[in-house]
Design a protein around this motif. Structure first.
Motif, short mmCIF file in Angstrom:
data_model
loop_
_atom_site.label_atom_id
_atom_site.label_comp_id
_atom_site.label_asym_id
_atom_site.label_seq_id
_atom_site.Cartn_x
_atom_site.Cartn_y
_atom_site.Cartn_z
N HIS A 161 -1.91 9.41 4.39
CA HIS A 161 -2.31 8.33 3.60
C HIS A 161 -3.17 7.29 4.49
O HIS A 161 -3.22 6.10 4.34
CB HIS A 161 -1.11 7.53 3.12
CG HIS A 161 -0.05 8.31 2.30
ND1 HIS A 161 -0.68 8.59 0.92
CD2 HIS A 161 0.89 8.74 2.38
CE1 HIS A 161 0.50 9.18 0.31
NE2 HIS A 161 1.17 9.39 1.48
N CYS A 171 -3.97 8.01 -5.39
CA CYS A 171 -3.00 8.63 -4.58
C CYS A 171 -1.42 8.44 -5.12
O CYS A 171 -1.09 7.65 -5.59
CB CYS A 171 -2.97 8.37 -3.16
SG CYS A 171 -1.87 9.02 -1.75
N CYS A 173 0.91 7.49 -3.44
CA CYS A 173 1.31 6.09 -2.68
C CYS A 173 0.91 4.95 -3.79
O CYS A 173 1.01 3.71 -3.43
CB CYS A 173 0.76 5.93 -1.51
SG CYS A 173 -0.72 5.62 -1.36
N ARG A 175 -2.61 3.95 -4.12
CA ARG A 175 -3.69 3.50 -3.56
C ARG A 175 -4.78 4.56 -3.76
O ARG A 175 -4.52 5.60 -4.42
CB ARG A 175 -3.69 3.30 -2.18
CG ARG A 175 -2.65 2.23 -1.81
CD ARG A 175 -2.69 1.88 -0.18
NE ARG A 175 -2.51 3.21 0.55
CZ ARG A 175 -2.89 3.08 1.77
NH1 ARG A 175 -3.30 2.10 2.56
NH2 ARG A 175 -2.68 4.22 2.30
N CYS A 178 -6.99 7.63 -0.02
CA CYS A 178 -6.16 8.43 1.05
C CYS A 178 -6.69 9.75 1.06
O CYS A 178 -7.24 10.57 0.26
CB CYS A 178 -4.71 8.47 0.53
SG CYS A 178 -3.94 6.72 0.35
ZN LIG Z 1 -1.78 7.52 -0.32
#
Ligand SMILES: [Zn+2]
Length: 296
Positions: A161, A171, A173, A175, A178
């Motif tokens: 990340h 991603c 996550c 965001r 990454c």
């Molecule tokens: Zn990420």
């Protein structure tokens, strides 16, 4: 009985993407005994499988077991936060193991276990600061200080990340940008498809084609490895490690691709090397991790 016996062994367990390895590991990282089985991925089946495998390799006098798991583990409290494809988040696996086998159990992330094995056994030099970056379906990582796990707050080493671009796929996550979305195995498969190669094209084939001046194959490899190079340079700029071990299912391929990237004019020297212990790293590191328990 002395407080530390260098000759004693601990059980190591490595839960991989498709297989579980369990073995008895001595303090030098030798595998004294081991078994390998395909993973039973449902929760009840997994727990009984891991207990049975530990009992199979356990010998009288053994006191400890280390378990490497995919996903996120809060190592200091043996909590499984997530475990990738395994439905075992939140279960108290360590207590279950201790009740069933009498062994003190230590859980950690599988990349951490592999890194411990790489520094203790492959390098025989714990050094100061060593990093592991794993390249597989996703990108993971781990940090070891003087041969011991370093978790930061809890989850240090989530190198997938590191943001390397303002744009790109979303991603896991949540965001954008990454490195995992550009330089993982999943990303390589996407690049291969987008370049018009057959979907089952392997990295090895791309390297062969690139060596024969195939510009499309070379572009795929460079597009795959370039963001990883930027992420590694960021790591070096921040912590200047002794070494960065590139592991995971595509670790060797990523190392090779990084070495064929054009010079980008950076002053950073990235001390990377491919993982050397292959599929044994996780089980060896898990055993070594358990043996370290006496020292903490
Ligand atoms: Zn990420």
């Amino acid at each position: 009985m002395p407080a530390r016996q260098q000759t004693e062994a601990a059980i190591g367990v490595d839960v991989g993407g498709t297989r579980i390895r369990a073995g008895r590991i001595d303090a030098s990282g030798r595998i004294l005994d081991r078994i390998i089985e395909p993973v039973v991925s449902n929760q009840e089946g997994f727990v009984s499988q891991i207990l049975r495998m530990i009992s199979t390799v356990q010998r009288p006098g053994d006191r400890r077991v280390g378990v490497g798991l995919p996903g996120r583990v809060r190592a200091r409290s043996n909590e499984i936060i997530s475990a990738g494809y395994l439905d075992i988040a939140g279960i108290d696996l360590a207590t279950g193991i201790e009740r069933q086998t009498g062994l003190s159990a230590r859980l950690d992330n599988d990349a951490m276990m592999a890194l411990l094995a790489e520094v203790h056994v492959a390098d025989a030099d714990d050094g100061d600061l060593a990093l592991m970056v794993t390249v597989g379906t996703g990108i993971g990582g781990a940090i070891a200080l003087a041969g011991k796990p370093w978790h930061g707050g809890d989850f240090a080493g989530q190198f997938g990340h590191i943001v390397v671009s303002e744009t790109g796929p979303i991603c896991n996550c949540g965001r954008t940008g990454c490195v995992e979305t550009f330089s993982s195995g999943t990303a390589l498969a996407r690049l291969i498809k987008e370049a018009g190669f057959p979907e089952d094209t392997r990295a090895e084939t791309l390297f062969c084609m690139a060596e024969q001046e195939d510009s499309t194959a070379r572009a795929v490899l460079q597009t795959w490895a370039g963001p990883m190079q930027r992420a590694l340079q960021t790591l070096v700029a921040v912590v200047d490690p002794d070494r960065i071990v590139i592991g995971g299912g595509l670790g060797a391929e990523m190392c090779r691709a990084l070495h064929v990237l054009p010079e980008n004019g950076s002053w950073f020297s990235t001390p990377i090397r491919p993982a050397k212990l292959g599929d044994d790293a996780g089980v060896i590191g898990a055993g070594l991790h358990a043996l370290q328990e006496e020292n903490v």
